[in-house]
Scaffold this motif. Structure first.
Motif, mmCIF file in Angstrom:
data_model
loop_
_atom_site.group_PDB
_atom_site.id
_atom_site.type_symbol
_atom_site.label_atom_id
_atom_site.label_comp_id
_atom_site.label_asym_id
_atom_site.label_seq_id
_atom_site.Cartn_x
_atom_site.Cartn_y
_atom_site.Cartn_z
ATOM 1 N N VAL A 1 14.227 7.253 2.812
ATOM 2 C CA VAL A 1 13.841 7.845 1.533
ATOM 3 C C VAL A 1 14.839 8.922 1.115
ATOM 4 C CG1 VAL A 1 12.057 9.144 0.319
ATOM 5 C CG2 VAL A 1 11.408 7.340 1.932
ATOM 6 N N LYS A 2 15.461 8.708 -0.026
ATOM 7 C CA LYS A 2 16.389 9.676 -0.619
ATOM 8 C C LYS A 2 16.161 9.702 -2.128
ATOM 9 C CE LYS A 2 20.256 9.257 2.690
ATOM 10 N NZ LYS A 2 19.628 8.316 3.629
ATOM 11 N N MET A 3 16.507 10.815 -2.748
ATOM 12 C CA MET A 3 16.381 10.930 -4.197
ATOM 13 C C MET A 3 17.181 9.830 -4.887
ATOM 14 S SD MET A 3 14.923 13.251 -6.399
ATOM 15 C CE MET A 3 15.060 14.947 -5.826
ATOM 16 N N ARG B 1 8.951 2.662 -15.799
ATOM 17 C CA ARG B 1 8.802 2.094 -14.457
ATOM 18 C C ARG B 1 9.847 2.675 -13.508
ATOM 19 N NH1 ARG B 1 6.491 -2.327 -11.967
ATOM 20 N NH2 ARG B 1 5.511 -2.972 -13.900
ATOM 21 N N ALA B 2 9.389 2.985 -12.295
ATOM 22 C CA ALA B 2 10.295 3.391 -11.227
ATOM 23 C C ALA B 2 10.486 2.211 -10.284
ATOM 24 C CB ALA B 2 9.744 4.591 -10.468
ATOM 25 N N LYS B 3 11.706 2.068 -9.764
ATOM 26 C CA LYS B 3 11.994 0.999 -8.808
ATOM 27 C C LYS B 3 12.769 1.589 -7.635
ATOM 28 C CE LYS B 3 12.219 -2.707 -12.280
ATOM 29 N NZ LYS B 3 12.961 -3.909 -12.731
ATOM 30 N N TYR B 4 12.675 0.898 -6.501
ATOM 31 C CA TYR B 4 13.402 1.362 -5.316
ATOM 32 C C TYR B 4 14.718 0.606 -5.231
ATOM 33 C CZ TYR B 4 13.870 3.758 -0.892
ATOM 34 O OH TYR B 4 14.287 4.597 0.107
ATOM 35 N N SER C 1 10.903 11.615 18.240
ATOM 36 C CA SER C 1 11.917 11.181 17.275
ATOM 37 C C SER C 1 12.761 10.014 17.790
ATOM 38 C CB SER C 1 12.828 12.358 16.911
ATOM 39 O OG SER C 1 13.473 12.874 18.057
ATOM 40 N N ASP C 2 12.773 9.786 19.105
ATOM 41 C CA ASP C 2 13.525 8.654 19.659
ATOM 42 C C ASP C 2 12.943 7.315 19.211
ATOM 43 O OD1 ASP C 2 15.194 10.394 21.009
ATOM 44 O OD2 ASP C 2 14.048 10.316 22.875
ATOM 45 N N CYS C 3 11.687 7.335 18.780
ATOM 46 C CA CYS C 3 11.020 6.096 18.377
ATOM 47 C C CYS C 3 11.008 5.903 16.864
ATOM 48 C CB CYS C 3 9.589 6.076 18.895
ATOM 49 S SG CYS C 3 9.457 6.247 20.699
ATOM 50 N N ASP C 4 11.562 6.872 16.121
ATOM 51 C CA ASP C 4 11.551 6.782 14.661
ATOM 52 C C ASP C 4 12.546 5.750 14.152
ATOM 53 O OD1 ASP C 4 9.751 8.827 14.782
ATOM 54 O OD2 ASP C 4 11.113 10.378 14.048
ATOM 55 N N PHE C 5 12.221 5.143 13.030
ATOM 56 C CA PHE C 5 13.148 4.285 12.302
ATOM 57 C C PHE C 5 13.390 4.962 10.961
ATOM 58 C CE2 PHE C 5 13.793 0.542 9.403
ATOM 59 C CZ PHE C 5 15.036 0.184 9.894
ATOM 60 N N PHE C 6 14.442 5.765 10.882
ATOM 61 C CA PHE C 6 14.707 6.614 9.734
ATOM 62 C C PHE C 6 13.475 7.484 9.456
ATOM 63 C CE2 PHE C 6 17.617 3.006 9.147
ATOM 64 C CZ PHE C 6 18.815 3.686 9.001
ATOM 65 N N ASP C 7 12.881 7.341 8.268
ATOM 66 C CA ASP C 7 11.725 8.161 7.907
ATOM 67 C C ASP C 7 10.396 7.531 8.307
ATOM 68 O OD1 ASP C 7 13.212 10.276 6.591
ATOM 69 O OD2 ASP C 7 13.604 8.837 4.986
ATOM 70 N N CYS C 8 10.417 6.345 8.860
ATOM 71 C CA CYS C 8 9.212 5.719 9.404
ATOM 72 C C CYS C 8 9.036 6.228 10.826
ATOM 73 C CB CYS C 8 9.335 4.196 9.368
ATOM 74 S SG CYS C 8 9.276 3.506 7.694
ATOM 75 N N MET D 1 3.722 7.656 1.012
ATOM 76 C CA MET D 1 3.278 8.814 0.235
ATOM 77 C C MET D 1 3.641 10.107 0.943
ATOM 78 S SD MET D 1 1.669 9.337 -2.705
ATOM 79 C CE MET D 1 2.823 10.633 -3.054
ATOM 80 N N GLN D 2 3.454 10.147 2.250
ATOM 81 C CA GLN D 2 3.773 11.362 3.013
ATOM 82 C C GLN D 2 5.252 11.689 2.900
ATOM 83 O OE1 GLN D 2 5.591 11.347 6.359
ATOM 84 N NE2 GLN D 2 5.745 13.528 5.870
ATOM 85 N N VAL D 3 6.112 10.692 3.095
ATOM 86 C CA VAL D 3 7.554 10.936 3.082
ATOM 87 C C VAL D 3 8.028 11.347 1.692
ATOM 88 C CG1 VAL D 3 9.830 9.968 3.578
ATOM 89 C CG2 VAL D 3 7.874 9.250 4.929
ATOM 90 N N VAL D 4 7.483 10.706 0.663
ATOM 91 C CA VAL D 4 7.886 11.049 -0.709
ATOM 92 C C VAL D 4 7.462 12.475 -1.056
ATOM 93 C CG1 VAL D 4 7.425 10.531 -3.132
ATOM 94 C CG2 VAL D 4 8.036 8.689 -1.562
#
Length: 407
Positions: free
Chosen positions: A266-268, A279-282, A308-315, A335-338
């Motif tokens: 997730v990035k701006m 409409r917003a799109k990714y 954090s070793d188990c994270d996949f970027f922001d997931c 929603m949390q990450v955004v």
């Protein structure tokens, strides 16, 4: 004696000059190496890189290795203009924007992967090798989609994906198969194809070989100049409208089949907005996966010492600190990450680093409090590892809707 003194002075001066030259040369070499690495990793690009990539694609077209509806415009008629490269795209071989058919588009080409050694690519250069039958090719596509997106499609949909949408001669079928198979290995191209009818990602406009083009959307990062303590009420409402469209996008992603789609990087700059602001799109789909696939990535049983070793970027996920293995699925949600990285901003321990889309002089304290709860639902130290609850998202949407109304 005087001659000896002059000799030593001259010698030291010469040595000093040589040392400075070596220092300058070393500095130049280090700078050139860093520049080369940054360009190789996609952190920086030069205007000549897209031209070289187009030239390579057109050579493949001339030799019969690549076909597609964009090939004539790129290689024969010169209908692609205003080419400019994009920085900070490490997941692609090339990313650049251009004007094609009076429309602004973004060209992308995936990095070379193991498909180069795949049978379907090998037989392209080996005329004696048999081509997969149509049924075999459709089955290969279905299997590929099941592995990458845990999605089951029927024979009819697989047949549609096995052909380009434009008309093509039967004599080019083997090349068409190879090009399609190469594109279907790219997570971004595959996601755009599979979820096209939901209109959550940029529209795919065509391809040439392994290069494809999508509609160009204005990134919401262009609204960063509005993020200021001195913004106007009109600018503040524009940001609220964008935030509402992002929340509507997240709501759609949550309901897509076969299960919720997670945007794990997730990035701006990864969010785009249509010209009519409706409409917003990714935009960057290299790290977009269904929840079931993300669960396998974060809970693959690999060794870990910290969460954090188990994270996949922001997931984000958890490390089993007893077994020291990644054994859990994704624990946060879009929603949390955004809320954390887009609405609230990037935060380091104890202080705000970069303000988000919804922070400014007009932000009410009630909204700040709600955003903080959304960004860190469990109020835990470090990187939040909990999902923002649906009722909190509804409250946030309701408040933003009220704030978007004129006074």
């Amino acid at each position: 004696m005087r001659q000896a003194k002059l000799f030593f002075i001259w010698t030291y001066a010469l040595l000093g000059m040589m040392a400075r030259r070596r220092c300058l040369l070393l500095t130049f070499l280090i700078g050139a190496s860093l520049l080369g690495l940054m360009m190789k990793w996609g952190l920086l690009c030069s205007s000549w890189q897209p031209q070289l990539h187009i030239q390579k694609v057109c050579q493949d077209v001339a030799s019969g290795v690549s076909i597609g509806n964009l090939c004539p415009a790129l290689c024969q008629h010169g209908l692609v203009s205003s080419i400019s490269c994009h920085n900070f795209y490490m997941g692609k071989e090339a990313v650049f924007s251009a004007i094609w058919d009076s429309s602004s588009v973004v060209f992308k080409s995936p990095r070379k992967t193991l498909i180069e050694t795949d049978d379907l690519t090998q037989w392209l250069n080996n005329n004696s090798k048999e081509v997969p039958s149509e049924d075999e090719f459709s089955q290969m596509i279905r299997t590929n989609i099941k592995i990458k997106f845990n999605m089951t499609i029927d024979d009819l949909d697989a047949k549609k994906l096995s052909y380009f949408k434009f008309k093509n001669s039967i004599y080019w079928r083997r090349t068409e198969m190879a090009n399609i198979w190469s594109l279907l290995q790219d997570n971004e191209y595959l996601a755009m194809t599979l979820y096209e009818k939901y209109d959550v990602f940029p529209k795919l406009v065509g391809s040439c070989g392994s290069m494809f083009a999508v509609q160009h959307l204005k990134s919401i990062s262009g609204f960063w100049h509005l993020i200021t303590l001195y913004d106007s009420k009109e600018e503040w409402r524009n940001r609220i409208k964008i935030a509402l469209k992002i929340m509507e996008l997240l709501n759609t992603l949550e309901k897509l089949p076969p299960d919720a789609l997670h945007i794990c990087d997730v990035k701006m700059s990864h969010f785009g907005i249509t010209d009519d602001m409706k409409r917003a799109k990714y935009l960057d789909l290299d790290s977009v996966h269904p929840k079931s696939v993300v669960n396998k990535i974060t809970g693959d049983g690999s060794a870990c010492k910290q969460h954090s070793d188990c994270d996949f970027f922001d997931c984000r996920s958890f490390c089993n600190l007893v077994s020291s293995r990644c054994e859990f699925g994704v624990v946060n949600n879009n929603m949390q990450v955004v809320c954390e990285k887009i609405f609230l901003g990037w935060v380091s321990p104890g202080r705000l680093v970069v303000p988000g889309l919804l922070l400014g002089s007009h932000t009410p304290l009630a909204l700040v409090s709600l955003l903080e709860s959304c960004a860190n639902p469990a109020a835990e130290p470090g990187a939040p590892r909990a999902a923002a609850p649906p009722q909190l998202a509804k409250r946030l949407y309701s408040i933003l809707l009220q704030l978007s109304l004129p006074d």
